[in-house]
Design an enzyme around this catalytic site. Structure first.
Site, PDB file in Angstrom:
ATOM      1  CG  ASP A   1       3.756 -99.833  64.146  1.00 23.73           C
ATOM      2  OD1 ASP A   1       2.530 -99.629  64.150  1.00 23.73           O
ATOM      3  OD2 ASP A   1       4.389-100.106  65.174  1.00 23.73           O
TER       4      ASP A   1
ATOM      5  CB  ALA B   1       9.597-103.294  69.771  1.00 26.74           C
ATOM      6  CE  LYS B   2       2.609-102.889  65.593  1.00 26.37           C
ATOM      7  NZ  LYS B   2       2.647-101.775  66.555  1.00 26.37           N
ATOM      8  NE  ARG B   3      13.076-103.739  67.405  1.00 29.18           N
ATOM      9  CZ  ARG B   3      12.589-102.501  67.492  1.00 29.18           C
ATOM     10  NH1 ARG B   3      11.381-102.227  67.077  1.00 29.18           N
ATOM     11  NH2 ARG B   3      13.332-101.512  67.986  1.00 29.18           N
TER      12      ARG B   3
END
Lengths: 274, 274
Positions: B99, A95-97
């Site tokens: 991303d 999710a790369k939050r």
């Protein structure tokens, strides 16, 4: 999931394969589009065909958000299916939050509690108070972006500071001082395998999630040569190379064959390095 | 939305107020919990009471994801309500995504096309190819994290490179070289208003989204002193200070009064600086 369970699964399967469930409706077999939930049907078939070869699955949330509410339903059904049928398999919400403290807590709850993933990927730019809320979850893991597999990694991650230390190393070193840092893993791209030697000097034990083998051109052999530890310490991800091996009725079988080939290579590496 | 429309709205309303729709079910009035969609009902009431005072609304996606599929439904209803009833108001998906290329495209589609926000916040750590997919959307805006309002900003964003330039300045300068960089805005925390002078030397014209006035302690006057341009160039966000002004039946009126007070201060600043 405790890290010991993941390690035990790796040794049992002689595999450190993570399969990326990045489902694009334009790329899956046409016959699935007639089902009620094509994304979930696709994932279920891939999981059924590969669960004996993989130790982790990693849906990238972008591919689910792109389909709105239906996409989130597919994501929930996928993680529920994994937790119900294969609780021994490690799950990663890619999710790369990352946000300020109270907001990161909301993200952490969403992925680690409600959806009940074992781990979530997190971006480091906002620093300690944006990551620690994720680390607070017991027996869950936070996978911090360190050195990513894309070309843009060299825009900022490799900038040297006044001590000639690149940013990604500052991220590694600083993150080790954070509370519950034992719950950290790190993303290091396979396309940058030669950096793994330096990274292992800073992180001798940590698990690394390694994307970029296959479609992006990274070498499994190099990743293992520079990155493997006595507990293996690697999760090597493949997405497109496995899940889109075929666009026909036989897609799951073809995915299994691709996963098998990769698992065999991994078994060789495990035997060689441990 | 074209940037000219935003600027015209700012002058018309004498306001550069952005209201953060960060809805926590534990903090909203109890009587709303009996409705079918408490989050949307809360947002609708806040929007109805404040739309003449605000030029932008910013839902932070964490607060919606935390409620799973129901949360995404509330987010969709909120942005649809804004686009249907107040198309003149700028909308920001505070998602802090980022991303590798093809995956960022999926995020960009989700927020800028399907949900139809005017803009989305993006994290810079993964560099050019993680941000350009967002910039490709015409008449949409990408709001890049530069110097955030939290304490953790000092972990990495302020690291000096070998030319004694902090990371956040590298982000500003490098991002200006990216394709369609005219679609960029930047997040700069109000708690770091003194840095705005340096930032304006690099970005004389760009719009800045400024969180941290109010609850986090930033000063509106300082932000304007160092950050305002002839086109104003600022969107100052307040979330908790406005939307949780009261937890009773009168919550929307109380929110309006808080927004009014902030808008009056903004009008004073506009008159003084332009």
């Amino acid at each position: 999931m405790k890290i010991e369970s993941l390690i035990s699964e790796i040794h049992k399967k002689k595999s450190f394969l993570c399969i990326g469930l990045d489902v694009d409706l334009n790329k899956i077999p046409k016959h699935l589009l007639e089902t009620e939930d094509p994304i979930f049907e696709f994932n279920k078939a891939i999981i059924n065909a590969t669960h004996h070869l993989a130790v982790a699955y990693k849906p990238n949330t972008a591919f689910y958000e792109a389909y709105g509410i239906k996409g989130w339903q597919s994501l929930k059904k996928t993680i529920d299916y994994l937790n119900d049928n294969h609780p021994e398999i490690f799950t990663i919400a890619d999710a790369k939050r990352g946000d300020i403290g109270n907001t990161s807590t909301m993200y952490a709850k969403a992925f680690l509690e409600d959806l009940n993933f074992d781990s979530v990927t997190v971006a480091p730019y906002m620093g300690k108070d944006s990551v620690e809320p994720f680390l607070a979850f017991k027996e869950k893991h936070t996978i911090l972006l360190a050195l990513t597999s894309n070309q843009g990694a060299f825009d900022f991650q490799s900038i040297n500071n006044t001590d000639n230390q690149p940013l990604y190393k500052s991220v590694l070193k600083t993150s080790k001082t954070w509370q519950n840092s034992e719950n950290l893993m790190y993303v290091v791209g396979a396309t940058k395998a030669e950096y793994l030697k330096d990274i292992r000097a800073i992180l001798p034990e940590s698990f690394l999630l390694v994307p970029g083998v296959g479609a992006q051109g990274g070498s499994l052999e190099d990743v293992c040569k520079f990155g493997m530890t006595k507990n293996i310490g690697l999760l090597v991800n493949s997405s497109r190379g496995i899940i889109y091996a075929s666009q026909d009725q036989d897609f799951a079988t073809k995915a299994m064959l691709k996963a098998e080939a990769l698992q065999r290579d991994m078994a060789t590496q495990i035997n060689q390095f441990t």
